[in-house]
Design a protein around this motif. Sequence first.
Motif, PDB file in Angstrom:
ATOM      1  N   THR A 243       2.788   1.638  -3.431  1.00 28.05           N
ATOM      2  CA  THR A 243       1.930   1.950  -4.578  1.00 28.05           C
ATOM      3  C   THR A 243       1.523   3.415  -4.553  1.00 28.05           C
ATOM      4  O   THR A 243       1.565   4.106  -5.584  1.00 28.05           O
ATOM      5  CB  THR A 243       0.675   1.047  -4.579  1.00 28.05           C
ATOM      6  OG1 THR A 243       1.082  -0.328  -4.622  1.00 28.05           O
ATOM      7  CG2 THR A 243      -0.203   1.332  -5.791  1.00 28.05           C
ATOM      8  N   ILE A 244       1.156   3.919  -3.388  1.00 27.76           N
ATOM      9  CA  ILE A 244       0.766   5.335  -3.267  1.00 27.76           C
ATOM     10  C   ILE A 244       1.939   6.240  -3.654  1.00 27.76           C
ATOM     11  O   ILE A 244       1.789   7.187  -4.438  1.00 27.76           O
ATOM     12  CB  ILE A 244       0.286   5.651  -1.833  1.00 27.76           C
ATOM     13  CG1 ILE A 244      -1.054   4.949  -1.556  1.00 27.76           C
ATOM     14  CG2 ILE A 244       0.146   7.160  -1.624  1.00 27.76           C
ATOM     15  CD1 ILE A 244      -1.474   4.971  -0.099  1.00 27.76           C
TER      16      ILE A 244
ATOM     17  N   ILE B 234       2.628   6.174  -7.520  1.00 32.19           N
ATOM     18  CA  ILE B 234       1.633   6.910  -8.312  1.00 32.19           C
ATOM     19  C   ILE B 234       1.857   8.425  -8.177  1.00 32.19           C
ATOM     20  O   ILE B 234       1.865   9.157  -9.173  1.00 32.19           O
ATOM     21  CB  ILE B 234       0.201   6.522  -7.874  1.00 32.19           C
ATOM     22  CG1 ILE B 234      -0.096   5.070  -8.289  1.00 32.19           C
ATOM     23  CG2 ILE B 234      -0.836   7.456  -8.485  1.00 32.19           C
ATOM     24  CD1 ILE B 234      -1.348   4.483  -7.662  1.00 32.19           C
ATOM     25  N   VAL B 235       2.083   8.883  -6.936  1.00 28.32           N
ATOM     26  CA  VAL B 235       2.290  10.318  -6.704  1.00 28.32           C
ATOM     27  C   VAL B 235       3.563  10.802  -7.400  1.00 28.32           C
ATOM     28  O   VAL B 235       3.569  11.827  -8.095  1.00 28.32           O
ATOM     29  CB  VAL B 235       2.352  10.617  -5.183  1.00 28.32           C
ATOM     30  CG1 VAL B 235       2.755  12.070  -4.940  1.00 28.32           C
ATOM     31  CG2 VAL B 235       1.012  10.327  -4.537  1.00 28.32           C
TER      32      VAL B 235
ATOM     33  N   ILE C  99       0.842  -1.212   0.000  1.00 27.69           N
ATOM     34  CA  ILE C  99       0.000   0.000   0.000  1.00 27.69           C
ATOM     35  C   ILE C  99       0.875   1.260   0.000  1.00 27.69           C
ATOM     36  O   ILE C  99       0.679   2.181  -0.811  1.00 27.69           O
ATOM     37  CB  ILE C  99      -0.946   0.005   1.212  1.00 27.69           C
ATOM     38  CG1 ILE C  99      -2.017  -1.096   1.064  1.00 27.69           C
ATOM     39  CG2 ILE C  99      -1.622   1.375   1.379  1.00 27.69           C
ATOM     40  CD1 ILE C  99      -2.844  -1.319   2.317  1.00 27.69           C
TER      41      ILE C  99
END
Length: 474
Positions: A265-266, A269-270, A262
């Motif tokens: 992945t965050i 993407i950012v 988690i």
Amino acid sequence: MSNKIFRVKPINQLLQDGEGGKSLNKVLGSFELTMLGVGAIIGTGIFVLTGVAAANYSGPALILSFIISGLACAFAGLCYAEFAAMVPVAGSAYTYGYAALGEIWAWIIGWDLILEYAVAIAAVAIGWSGYIVNLLSSIGINLPKQLINAPGVNGGVINLPAILIIAVITGLLIIGVKESTTVNNIMVGIKLIVVLLFIILGVTHIKPANWTPFMPYGWKGVFQGASIIFFAYIGFDAVSTAAEEVKNPQKDLPRGIILSLIICTILYIVVSAILTGMVPYIQFKETSAPVAFALQQIGINWGSALVSVGAVCGITSVLLVMMFGQTRVFFAMSRDGLLPKVFGEVHSKFRTPVKSTVLVGIVTALMAGFTPIGIVAELTNIGTLAAFMIVSAAVIVLRKKRPDLKRSFKCPMVPAVPIMAILFCGYLIYSLPRITQYRFIAWLAIGLVVYFIYGIKHSTIEKYENAVENEEVS
């Protein structure tokens, strides 16, 4: 013969292997596991592969590539978490395959993971060498080309920095897993600070025009980009290789796997959104250090230098966790007799698999020092994807064959989630270059020869089965 190759190793026997004098030291909790996962996942993906994927495959749609790869990992991660909590012994996907599908499938996964980790370690060590050489050059220290490149690359003779960092990591892993994870925690902390700093600096320099066209290479490019940057995600597999060294595996392993996925992945993407918003995607063809490059382009040179330091820490922690994973898979296969037993021994003082660690260190150092890795790094991706597919299938099989087993963590929506993992990973394999697929098939063919010449004859499962039969007779 068919009965032999498909025999499964009972879970109670696997658990017994993780106890007593041949077991590893149980010192890890959910925090250390999460940091191990973040240590392996955040590194090469953000600091190197984002630029490659954006320039050549995805463009600004790199965000979608990371989401697709993240979904594939999320589905597979839930399957891993079920097995890791149920069979908390060294070996990861290899051990899960042995418990559910049989010895031949366990061998295929194990052989596959040996390739995956070895190539990844060599590739990451070469990347580390490149960053160190650049950092030294920026302060006026220029190392001779002969000592920083593999033979045939820019007049190189040996990539000495790559060999030296592998030697240091090997020594650290021999001393103990607690010491290794402490060093990893420090390096992960530094690189997370650097990534957050980049986000803070970069978010105010986004030009929405740079996101147009959003998908220059179409959906095909997005999926190809996802298959390339999948290398960035493989670290959570290494979390499950630590199962035998976890104090409370039933709770801590699922937490470590899922939390690390988690968080990473965050961040991916950012960072990819900000990166492609700061600089036109096509400019990333010019660099192998996209994050530092983007800050240079907007005139924040001090930030660029800081990112390079963070990248060195980030890549070092990736290297540490990859080598940790490789040694544990090798150790588990050796303990089962499928590889020479000498590599399955545990040191009486350090409680680590010293001989398998030394072997992995020597082989990967030679690869990193004398081989221009290049496209072979894609073998890491295909090996990981294949392992994820087999583990996902194993969850479905074991739910059918052994519904009675205690599962402290259950993968939700079985068989839907494992099937989604298989489909996502299968399509990403299909998206990889054909030459990579052919090389992988060749590696598996070599592995099957080794198994039928050596592994099947030396497997310890036969001794276990004979002991059970004798007990039943008596």
